[in-house]
Scaffold this motif. Structure first.
Motif, short mmCIF file in Angstrom:
data_model
loop_
_atom_site.label_atom_id
_atom_site.label_comp_id
_atom_site.label_asym_id
_atom_site.label_seq_id
_atom_site.Cartn_x
_atom_site.Cartn_y
_atom_site.Cartn_z
N LEU A 193 64.58 -52.10 -38.64
CA LEU A 193 64.84 -51.31 -37.43
C LEU A 193 63.96 -51.77 -36.27
N SER A 194 62.77 -52.22 -36.57
CA SER A 194 61.87 -52.73 -35.52
C SER A 194 62.42 -54.00 -34.88
N GLN A 195 63.09 -54.85 -35.67
CA GLN A 195 63.73 -56.04 -35.11
C GLN A 195 64.79 -55.62 -34.09
N ALA B 288 60.65 -46.28 -28.48
CA ALA B 288 61.59 -45.96 -29.56
C ALA B 288 60.90 -45.11 -30.62
N ALA B 289 61.64 -44.19 -31.18
CA ALA B 289 61.14 -43.36 -32.28
C ALA B 289 62.15 -43.39 -33.41
N ILE B 290 61.68 -43.75 -34.59
CA ILE B 290 62.52 -43.63 -35.78
C ILE B 290 62.45 -42.17 -36.19
N VAL B 291 63.54 -41.47 -36.01
CA VAL B 291 63.59 -40.02 -36.24
C VAL B 291 63.68 -39.71 -37.72
N ARG B 292 64.47 -40.50 -38.45
CA ARG B 292 64.59 -40.27 -39.89
C ARG B 292 65.11 -41.52 -40.57
N ILE B 293 64.77 -41.60 -41.84
CA ILE B 293 65.33 -42.61 -42.74
C ILE B 293 65.61 -41.92 -44.06
N ALA C 272 69.70 -44.22 -41.06
CA ALA C 272 68.55 -44.03 -40.18
C ALA C 272 69.02 -43.60 -38.80
N ARG C 273 68.12 -42.90 -38.09
CA ARG C 273 68.37 -42.51 -36.70
C ARG C 273 67.19 -42.99 -35.87
N THR D 227 70.73 -42.65 -28.58
CA THR D 227 70.51 -42.25 -29.97
C THR D 227 71.43 -43.13 -30.80
N ASP D 228 70.83 -43.83 -31.75
CA ASP D 228 71.57 -44.74 -32.63
C ASP D 228 71.49 -44.23 -34.07
N PHE D 229 72.61 -44.33 -34.77
CA PHE D 229 72.67 -44.02 -36.19
C PHE D 229 73.07 -45.30 -36.91
N PHE D 230 72.32 -45.65 -37.94
CA PHE D 230 72.54 -46.89 -38.68
C PHE D 230 72.84 -46.60 -40.14
N ASN D 231 73.72 -47.39 -40.73
CA ASN D 231 73.90 -47.44 -42.17
C ASN D 231 73.41 -48.81 -42.62
N LEU D 232 72.58 -48.79 -43.66
CA LEU D 232 72.00 -50.02 -44.19
C LEU D 232 72.32 -50.13 -45.67
N LEU D 233 72.43 -51.36 -46.14
CA LEU D 233 72.58 -51.65 -47.56
C LEU D 233 71.57 -52.72 -47.95
#
Length: 126
Positions: free
Chosen positions: A17-19, A74-79, A88-89, A101-107
């Motif tokens: 997420l930092s990238q 930027a703040a990572i609100v949740r993982i 993640a948000r 506000t971004d929502f991500f799905n990761l695998l």
């Protein structure tokens, strides 16, 4: 091979997420590209219309429409992590003058966390 702990998985996702955050702040898609799977998608709403598609759309906007934003925050609100899946948000302020506000799905694919989808909300400017 040992099983990674939750903390190790969390920290690996934070690095991905930092990238993304760094690429947005630098207005340079080459910085964020390693965070995304090549098949990733991105969608949002512009007005009342669905926009997005292949992740290349994000790269094009970053490289052609954004400007470097050293003042971006930027703040990572949740993982949330379950096995090889995570969500993640992230909330960001002042990325090229926008607030998102971004929502991500990761695998976790072949031992590496990768973003496979992103949806976003662009907050109104005041």
């Amino acid at each position: 091979m040992s099983n990674p702990t939750y903390v190790q998985e969390y920290n690996a996702i934070v690095a991905v997420l930092s990238q993304y955050n760094e690429g947005g702040a630098k207005a340079d898609s080459t910085v964020m590209k390693p965070a995304f799977n090549e098949q990733a998608t991105m969608f949002g709403v512009d007005g009342d219309k669905l926009v997005g598609g292949a992740i290349q759309n994000l790269y094009d906007v970053i490289d052609n429409s954004f400007r470097p934003s050293p003042e971006a925050k930027a703040a990572i609100v949740r993982i949330d992590i379950v096995g090889t899946a995570a969500s993640a948000r992230i909330d960001t302020d002042n990325v090229s003058g926008y607030r998102f506000t971004d929502f991500f799905n990761l695998l976790k694919v072949e031992g590496k966390w990768t973003i496979v989808s992103k949806i976003y909300h662009t907050h109104p400017t005041t």
